[in-house]
Design a protein around this motif. Structure first.
Motif, short mmCIF file in Angstrom:
data_model
loop_
_atom_site.label_atom_id
_atom_site.label_comp_id
_atom_site.label_asym_id
_atom_site.label_seq_id
_atom_site.Cartn_x
_atom_site.Cartn_y
_atom_site.Cartn_z
N TYR A 282 -32.25 -19.90 4.70
CA TYR A 282 -33.45 -20.09 5.53
C TYR A 282 -34.27 -18.80 5.60
O TYR A 282 -35.50 -18.84 5.52
N ILE A 283 -33.58 -17.66 5.74
CA ILE A 283 -34.31 -16.40 5.92
C ILE A 283 -34.90 -15.91 4.60
O ILE A 283 -36.11 -15.64 4.49
N PHE A 284 -34.05 -15.78 3.58
CA PHE A 284 -34.47 -15.11 2.36
C PHE A 284 -35.10 -16.04 1.33
O PHE A 284 -35.87 -15.58 0.48
N ALA A 285 -34.76 -17.34 1.36
CA ALA A 285 -35.30 -18.26 0.36
C ALA A 285 -36.53 -19.00 0.86
O ALA A 285 -37.53 -19.11 0.14
N TYR A 286 -36.47 -19.52 2.09
CA TYR A 286 -37.58 -20.34 2.58
C TYR A 286 -38.58 -19.55 3.43
O TYR A 286 -39.79 -19.74 3.28
N SER A 287 -38.09 -18.68 4.30
CA SER A 287 -39.02 -17.93 5.15
C SER A 287 -39.68 -16.79 4.39
O SER A 287 -40.91 -16.65 4.38
N MET A 288 -38.88 -15.96 3.71
CA MET A 288 -39.43 -14.81 3.00
C MET A 288 -39.74 -15.11 1.55
O MET A 288 -40.62 -14.48 0.95
N GLY A 289 -39.01 -16.04 0.95
CA GLY A 289 -39.26 -16.43 -0.44
C GLY A 289 -38.97 -15.35 -1.46
O GLY A 289 -39.61 -15.30 -2.52
N VAL A 290 -37.99 -14.48 -1.18
CA VAL A 290 -37.69 -13.39 -2.10
C VAL A 290 -36.49 -13.68 -2.98
O VAL A 290 -36.30 -13.00 -4.00
N LEU A 291 -35.68 -14.66 -2.62
CA LEU A 291 -34.49 -14.98 -3.41
C LEU A 291 -34.42 -16.48 -3.66
O LEU A 291 -34.84 -17.28 -2.81
N PRO A 292 -33.90 -16.90 -4.81
CA PRO A 292 -33.79 -18.34 -5.10
C PRO A 292 -32.70 -18.99 -4.26
O PRO A 292 -31.73 -18.35 -3.86
N ALA A 293 -32.87 -20.27 -4.01
CA ALA A 293 -31.95 -21.01 -3.14
C ALA A 293 -30.93 -21.83 -3.90
O ALA A 293 -29.90 -22.20 -3.34
N ARG A 294 -31.17 -22.14 -5.17
CA ARG A 294 -30.27 -23.03 -5.92
C ARG A 294 -30.12 -22.55 -7.36
O ARG A 294 -30.91 -21.74 -7.83
N SER A 295 -29.09 -23.05 -8.01
CA SER A 295 -28.78 -22.80 -9.41
C SER A 295 -28.12 -21.43 -9.59
O SER A 295 -27.92 -20.67 -8.63
N ALA A 296 -27.73 -21.15 -10.84
CA ALA A 296 -27.01 -19.92 -11.15
C ALA A 296 -27.85 -18.92 -11.92
O ALA A 296 -27.53 -17.74 -11.96
N TYR A 297 -28.93 -19.39 -12.56
CA TYR A 297 -29.82 -18.50 -13.30
C TYR A 297 -31.13 -19.24 -13.56
O TYR A 297 -31.23 -20.46 -13.38
N ASP A 298 -32.12 -18.48 -13.98
CA ASP A 298 -33.44 -19.05 -14.25
C ASP A 298 -33.35 -19.95 -15.49
O ASP A 298 -32.89 -19.52 -16.55
#
Length: 364
Positions: free
Chosen positions: A195-211
């Motif tokens: 919630y903090i880093f993926a959705y609120s700040m958007g700095v880290l991915p929320a799912r999967s293991a790599y791009d």
């Protein structure tokens, strides 16, 4: 009159005093080797018993994996109803389901022990189950293995300092946080981080293991993508694991602080850091090493909820998918690997502890 004393009975002491020879003599001269052999024999018995229980447990579960596979084939329009009997017989043979339960057990153990063959995987038919497991294994080791090592190191160091400096503000804060957070589920912390880093700040991915836009391989782009995508699930495990190790290390450290050898070391004028690292910590790290070795065995189970939450392609996700589709071969493969890793970790600890601490003499 006095009765004559009875004649002395000759006792042949040749058998009692005969020196022991052969294997028994060698084992008596090498007690550590004798202990290792006995412990390895017990390990084999435990391994066989655990694998046997796991086999019968999953085979007695309700459900028919063959019908599940046929339904999948029907959905893909590659199933011929006229050849249903031949198809069912073939699939039962491939999956080791023909014959009675005892026959299935014998065939399964022969393939597993002699060939390392778990049979085909239902979730990725006709790929062998061991191939499916080996594909997911590096992700689980990379995520949970590194997270477990990091949390253990941080927890032991911080816990030792918190116990050594008990009564101080920093020690009280670390102890109270550990008590409050050590039993919080991993997935709850993972949800907060997402919630903090993926959705609120958007700095880290929320799912999967790599791009998905990067081709897997040994490259800086792929390695950087793996680290970036694994940061949130790994951090959720490190946070809770560290607090657990802090609490247990502090509990081991506090009782030994009043020992005479620590008072003597302090009276000699040794620095506090040297007393902590060379005397106090060495007497409480042995149980932590034992617990850490056992916890490393459990990483092969994967943290199911964390991997599911982040859609991480580890053993936890593979196990959940196999259970949903009644893939007994893959389920048994993951379970057998977990059993083998835990029992092997315990065996290695039993063999290494006498070398780490000379006070431990299991063979006496």
């Amino acid at each position: 009159m006095t009765a004559d004393a009875p004649p002395a009975v000759a006792v042949d002491k040749s058998q009692d005093s005969a020196p022991i020879s052969g294997v028994r003599a060698w084992l008596s001269r090498h007690p550590l080797a004798a202990y290792a052999l006995r412990r390895f024999g017990l390990y084999l018995i435990e391994l066989w018993g655990a694998l046997t229980i796991a086999f019968f447990f999953f085979r007695l579960m309700p459900g028919d994996p063959i019908q599940t596979l046929i339904q999948t084939l029907q959905q893909n329009y590659i199933y011929n109803a006229q050849a249903s009997a031949e198809i069912i017989a073939r699939y039962k043979h491939e999956f080791g389901l023909d014959g009675n339960l005892l026959t299935q057990y014998v065939v399964y153990m022969q393939k597993l022990v002699l060939h390392g063959d778990l049979g085909p995987s239902l979730i990725n038919y006709p790929t062998p189950a061991q191939t499916v497991i080996l594909r997911a294994l590096p992700w689980t080791i990379g995520l949970l293995g590194i997270a477990s090592v990091l949390s253990w190191v941080l927890g032991v160091v911080i816990g030792a300092i918190a116990g050594w400096r008990r009564g101080k503000l920093g020690s009280s804060i670390a102890t109270n946080l550990s008590i409050a957070l050590s039993h919080v589920p991993y997935f709850f912390v993972a949800l907060i981080l997402v919630y903090i880093f993926a959705y609120s700040m958007g700095v880290l991915p929320a799912r999967s293991a790599y791009d998905s836009n990067i081709n897997p391989g040994i490259s800086l782009a792929f390695i950087g993508s793996v680290l970036k995508y694994g940061l949130l699930p790994g951090l959720s495990i490190v946070i809770i694991g560290t607090f657990s190790w802090i609490l247990s290390t502090r509990m081991l450290m506090v009782p030994i602080l009043g020992e005479d050898y620590l008072v003597y070391a302090e009276a000699k004028g040794l620095k506090s850091w040297r007393i902590l690292t060379r005397y106090a910590l060495r007497n409480c790290y042995l149980p932590q090493i034992t617990a850490f070795g056992i916890s490393l065995g459990f990483i092969f189970n994967g943290n199911v909820l964390v991997e599911q939450l982040f859609n991480y392609p580890g053993l936890g996700t593979t196990l959940v998918t196999a259970i949903q589709q009644l893939d007994f071969n893959t389920i048994l493969g993951v379970t057998d690997m977990a059993i083998f890793s835990v029992l092997t970790a315990v065996l290695l600890l039993d063999l290494l502890l006498p070398l780490l601490d000379p006070r431990v003499k299991y063979w006496k």
